[in-house]
Write an enzyme that holds these catalytic residues in place. Structure first.
Site, short mmCIF file in Angstrom:
data_model
loop_
_atom_site.label_atom_id
_atom_site.label_comp_id
_atom_site.label_asym_id
_atom_site.label_seq_id
_atom_site.Cartn_x
_atom_site.Cartn_y
_atom_site.Cartn_z
N THR A 185 26.84 30.68 44.91
CA THR A 185 26.51 32.09 45.06
C THR A 185 25.29 32.34 45.93
O THR A 185 24.49 31.44 46.18
CB THR A 185 26.25 32.74 43.68
OG1 THR A 185 25.08 32.18 43.10
CG2 THR A 185 27.43 32.54 42.75
N ASP A 186 25.17 33.61 46.34
CA ASP A 186 23.98 34.04 47.05
C ASP A 186 22.95 34.52 46.01
O ASP A 186 23.17 34.39 44.80
CB ASP A 186 24.31 35.14 48.07
CG ASP A 186 24.91 36.38 47.46
OD1 ASP A 186 24.80 36.58 46.22
OD2 ASP A 186 25.51 37.18 48.20
N ALA A 187 21.86 35.09 46.46
CA ALA A 187 20.78 35.52 45.55
C ALA A 187 21.24 36.60 44.58
O ALA A 187 20.66 36.77 43.51
CB ALA A 187 19.59 36.02 46.36
#
Length: 132
Positions: free
Chosen positions: A16-18
Site C-alpha cells: 500500500t501507499d501512505a
C-alpha cells in the site's frame, strides 16, 4: 489441464501507499504471481524454462484500474489464457475483492531465447498451451 487459474492473496502494508490503498504497480505484481503459480500448477517453473534456454517476458500490457483495494483486503487474482500464437500468449487477468472487480488487464507474454532474447516458438515443456 487448465488454462485458467485463480489464487487468493491478502493486501499487506508493503503493498500500500501512505493512505493504505494498494499502490497501482502492485496489481501487476499480483498478476505476475498468478501467472507464475499457473505454470507451477502445470508442473513447470521459471527456473526449468531458463535451464532449457527459454525466457517468458511481458510484451504488451493494457490495464484498467476500477476500484482501490485496501490494507488487509482478501483478494482473488485470476489468469486465463485467451489466445496462443507461435511465440506469444495472451492472458486476461483480474483482481477481485469478493465479486467486485478492482483491476483488469490484458497481458501478452512473449517466448524468447534466454541466450539471444529473440522470439522463439514455445518449447515442448509448454506444448499444452498449443491445445488452447
Amino acid at each position: 489441464m487448465s488454462l485458467g487459474f485463480t489464487m487468493p492473496i491478502r493486501v499487506y502494508m508493503e503493498d500500500t501507499d501512505a493512505g493504505g490503498i494498494v499502490y497501482y504497480v502492485n496489481y501487476l505484481k499480483f498478476m505476475e504471481r498468478a501467472r507464475s503459480d499457473w505454470l507451477r500448477e502445470l508442473g513447470i517453473n521459471q527456473q526449468m524454462l531458463l535451464d532449457e534456454g527459454t525466457q517468458l517476458v511481458v510484451y504488451r500490457l493494457a490495464c484498467h484500474y476500477a476500484k482501490p483495494a485496501r490494507l488487509d483486503d482478501p483478494l482473488m487474482v485470476s489468469a486465463s489464457v485467451v489466445s496462443v500464437g507461435r511465440c506469444r500468449m495472451t492472458f486476461e487477468q483480474q483482481v477481485r475483492r469478493n465479486e467486485e472487480l478492482l483491476c483488469a488487464a490484458t497481458v501478452e507474454i512473449a517466448c524468447l531465447s534466454a541466450k539471444t532474447l529473440k522470439p522463439k516458438k514455445w518449447p515442448d515443456t509448454l506444448s499444452m498451451i498449443n491445445e488452447a
